[in-house]
Design a protein around this motif. Structure first.
Motif, PDB file in Angstrom:
ATOM      1  N   MET A  62      -6.714 -81.529  57.480  1.00  0.00           N
ATOM      2  CA  MET A  62      -7.806 -81.703  58.253  1.00  0.00           C
ATOM      3  C   MET A  62      -8.309 -80.321  58.755  1.00  0.00           C
ATOM      4  O   MET A  62      -9.369 -79.995  59.110  1.00  0.00           O
ATOM      5  N   LYS A  65      -9.809 -78.413  56.305  1.00  0.00           N
ATOM      6  CA  LYS A  65     -11.019 -78.764  55.438  1.00  0.00           C
ATOM      7  C   LYS A  65     -10.839 -78.987  54.021  1.00  0.00           C
ATOM      8  O   LYS A  65     -11.402 -78.975  53.238  1.00  0.00           O
ATOM      9  N   GLU A 136      -4.538 -92.479  57.494  1.00  0.00           N
ATOM     10  CA  GLU A 136      -4.842 -92.097  58.743  1.00  0.00           C
ATOM     11  C   GLU A 136      -6.330 -91.992  58.688  1.00  0.00           C
ATOM     12  O   GLU A 136      -6.921 -91.439  57.840  1.00  0.00           O
ATOM     13  N   TYR A 137      -6.837 -92.295  59.728  1.00  0.00           N
ATOM     14  CA  TYR A 137      -8.318 -92.388  60.145  1.00  0.00           C
ATOM     15  C   TYR A 137      -8.659 -90.646  60.472  1.00  0.00           C
ATOM     16  O   TYR A 137      -8.010 -90.583  61.517  1.00  0.00           O
ATOM     17  N   ILE A 138      -9.463 -90.152  59.822  1.00  0.00           N
ATOM     18  CA  ILE A 138     -10.019 -88.835  60.253  1.00  0.00           C
ATOM     19  C   ILE A 138     -11.248 -88.780  60.538  1.00  0.00           C
ATOM     20  O   ILE A 138     -12.095 -89.157  59.640  1.00  0.00           O
ATOM     21  N   THR A 139     -11.568 -88.345  61.735  1.00  0.00           N
ATOM     22  CA  THR A 139     -13.010 -87.857  62.214  1.00  0.00           C
ATOM     23  C   THR A 139     -13.218 -86.557  61.759  1.00  0.00           C
ATOM     24  O   THR A 139     -12.950 -85.630  62.620  1.00  0.00           O
ATOM     25  N   ASP A 140     -14.193 -86.488  60.798  1.00  0.00           N
ATOM     26  CA  ASP A 140     -14.554 -85.191  60.279  1.00  0.00           C
ATOM     27  C   ASP A 140     -15.834 -85.060  59.482  1.00  0.00           C
ATOM     28  O   ASP A 140     -15.967 -86.080  58.557  1.00  0.00           O
ATOM     29  N   PRO A 141     -16.748 -84.428  59.483  1.00  0.00           N
ATOM     30  CA  PRO A 141     -17.904 -84.297  58.763  1.00  0.00           C
ATOM     31  C   PRO A 141     -17.523 -84.392  57.290  1.00  0.00           C
ATOM     32  O   PRO A 141     -18.302 -84.877  56.432  1.00  0.00           O
ATOM     33  N   ASP A 144     -14.466 -87.763  56.728  1.00  0.00           N
ATOM     34  CA  ASP A 144     -14.570 -89.085  57.812  1.00  0.00           C
ATOM     35  C   ASP A 144     -14.297 -90.192  57.067  1.00  0.00           C
ATOM     36  O   ASP A 144     -14.527 -90.269  55.804  1.00  0.00           O
ATOM     37  N   GLY A 145     -13.354 -90.996  57.729  1.00  0.00           N
ATOM     38  CA  GLY A 145     -12.911 -92.299  57.232  1.00  0.00           C
ATOM     39  C   GLY A 145     -11.232 -92.343  57.074  1.00  0.00           C
ATOM     40  O   GLY A 145     -10.712 -91.477  57.403  1.00  0.00           O
ATOM     41  N   TRP A 146     -10.600 -93.203  56.249  1.00  0.00           N
ATOM     42  CA  TRP A 146      -9.169 -93.249  56.016  1.00  0.00           C
ATOM     43  C   TRP A 146      -8.721 -92.388  54.778  1.00  0.00           C
ATOM     44  O   TRP A 146      -9.181 -92.535  53.728  1.00  0.00           O
ATOM     45  N   THR A 147      -7.960 -91.436  55.326  1.00  0.00           N
ATOM     46  CA  THR A 147      -7.398 -90.544  54.517  1.00  0.00           C
ATOM     47  C   THR A 147      -6.104 -91.153  54.204  1.00  0.00           C
ATOM     48  O   THR A 147      -5.081 -91.549  54.937  1.00  0.00           O
TER      49      THR A 147
END
Length: 470
Positions: A62, A65, A136-141, A144-147
């Motif tokens: 994360m 990137k 894991e849920y990642i909030t990132d442009p 974004d979503g379940w990684t």
């Protein structure tokens, strides 16, 4: 207990084996349990570390990137966990982000809940590995979503750790077993020391020294010592009886043997045929008396030693008395003696040896005819039941036996009269020995006229078969 080659196994060795072998078995079982525990502990330890690595990989991806994890961080993680690490990251929708593309396949049918690590075993490059899947849920442009993060590593170090923990535990268990065996051996030696003392005490005994053992022994050995002391007592009594018998026999045989020798020498030097014939006649009579004396002594000894007096089928006292009395009828007729038998209806089974019982009855009748029944008198044989005993009374009409000699007549070689009438003083002792061996007795019963000898014997069971002479 004996060994396969027939040798006796010592009690010390037997106790040691019986105590230590179960301890060894328990130690083996404990080692198996410890192996399971060490394996679970190692697996949990490494799984927790693998889960932390998965979180670290997710955070690093994360931050960067989606770039590869720095080599320094990967080296640091591998240094902490030991085995080589491999990882793979997928973004939402299954888009591959970074890591190895040949990750070990996930087992079919397994569910992978969100935010919960799931572990599984697999094979990677022909080596067993342990893998973890973490979503894991990642909030990132861009992410974004379940990684989904997958991390796996070989299991060489965790297996080595399991073996190391097992080895340490096994060493402790083996040391405890060895110390326990040593303490058990020491305790057995200390515990068996009273038996060693008892052995030494028994070894000190000999035919001349049979005093009871007085040493302190454990409570469990007290019955054994009591049995040994009882054996010593019986053995001492038997040795005393043997010594007395040998002494009395030597004393009683000395005179007849000397007389036979004197008569033989006289016969050799006789001056005439008539004198020689008289010496030979006297020699024959002395030989007959010596033979009877010897036979009676042997019968008395056999009566004292008979261990099977009550074994086998019971004897019919009524039948035996009738048959023995019938054999003495000619001798009674020669002396004009009225020999009669007052019996009981039917048989009279007694718990006695038939052969020895016949000997006892024969001695009673013979003794009464010779010493207690004057010519022209009567001799009565009376059979009866008295409770659980059978009784035979031999009642004569002679001079009787003085009251003070009622017990003495049952002693070996004792004779009321000192006249040389061919008696040996063994007839009544034989009767008493046979009776007492069978559980009965023989005694002189008080009487106003003549002498009454009473023989009592225990009755046999009512349903027991009656023994018959062949």
């Amino acid at each position: 207990m004996t060994a396969p080659d027939g040798r006796a196994v010592s009690l010390r060795t037997r106790l040691f084996v019986l105590i230590v072998v179960p301890q060894f078995v328990l130690a083996v079982l404990a080692s198996v349990v410890l192996h399971w525990m060490a394996r679970d502990m190692s697996r949990n330890l490494y799984d927790d570390t693998l889960k932390v690595v998965a979180h670290a990989v997710a955070r690093e991806v994360m931050v960067t990137k989606g770039d590869l994890i720095a080599e320094s961080l990967l080296t640091s993680l591998q240094g902490a966990i030991g085995d080589p690490l491999f990882y793979q990251v997928h973004a939402a929708g299954g888009r591959f982000i970074v890591g190895r593309t040949d990750a070990p396949p996930i087992p079919a049918g397994r569910e992978y809940p969100e935010a919960v690590p799931v572990f599984y075993n697999a094979v990677y490059n022909d080596q067993p590995v342990r893998a973890v899947v973490l979503r894991e849920y990642i909030t990132d442009p861009e992410l974004d979503g379940w990684t989904t993060v997958r991390v796996w590593q070989t299991v060489t170090r965790r297996e080595a750790l399991t073996l190391q923990m097992l080895g340490q535990a096994a060493a402790v268990v083996a040391l405890m077993v060895a110390l326990g065996a040593a303490l058990v051996w020491f305790g057995i030696n200390r515990g068996l020391s009273p038996l060693t003392d008892l052995r030494d005490a028994v070894a000190l005994r000999n035919p001349q020294e049979l005093r009871p053992i007085r040493r302190r022994v454990p409570r469990e050995v007290v019955p054994l010592v009591a049995t040994i002391n009882g054996l010593f007592q019986r053995l001492g009594a038997e040795l005393d009886r043997r010594r007395a018998f040998i002494s009395n026999a030597a004393h009683q045989l000395r005179n007849p043997v000397a007389a036979i020798q004197a008569q033989a020498e006289s016969a050799l030097h006789a001056r005439s045929d008539a004198d020689r014939q008289q010496r030979l006649t006297d020699l024959h009579e002395l030989s007959r008396r010596l033979s009877r004396l010897t036979q009676q002594m042997l019968r008395l000894d056999a009566a004292s030693d008979a261990l099977d007096a009550q074994g086998g089928a019971p004897a019919d006292l009524a039948q035996i008395v009738a048959e023995v009395a019938r054999r003495h009828v000619p001798a009674a007729l020669r002396r004009d003696v009225d020999l009669s038998l007052d019996g009981v209806e039917g048989s009279l089974p007694v718990a006695a040896n038939p052969v020895l019982l016949e000997e006892a009855v024969d001695n009673l009748i013979d003794n009464a005819l010779k010493y207690g029944t004057p010519q022209g008198s009567a001799l009565r044989l009376e059979l009866s039941r008295d409770g659980g005993m059978a009784a035979l009374r031999v009642r004569d009409q002679g001079d009787g036996i003085p009251a003070q000699l009622h017990d003495a007549v049952f002693e070996r070689f004792f004779r009321v009269s000192t006249a040389d009438d061919g008696g040996s003083g063994l007839g009544l002792p034989i009767v008493r020995a046979i009776a007492r061996r069978a559980g009965g007795d023989a005694r002189v019963e008080p009487s106003d006229r003549g002498c009454v000898i009473l023989l009592t014997l225990p009755l046999a069971a009512a349903d027991a078969p009656t023994g018959r002479k062949s």
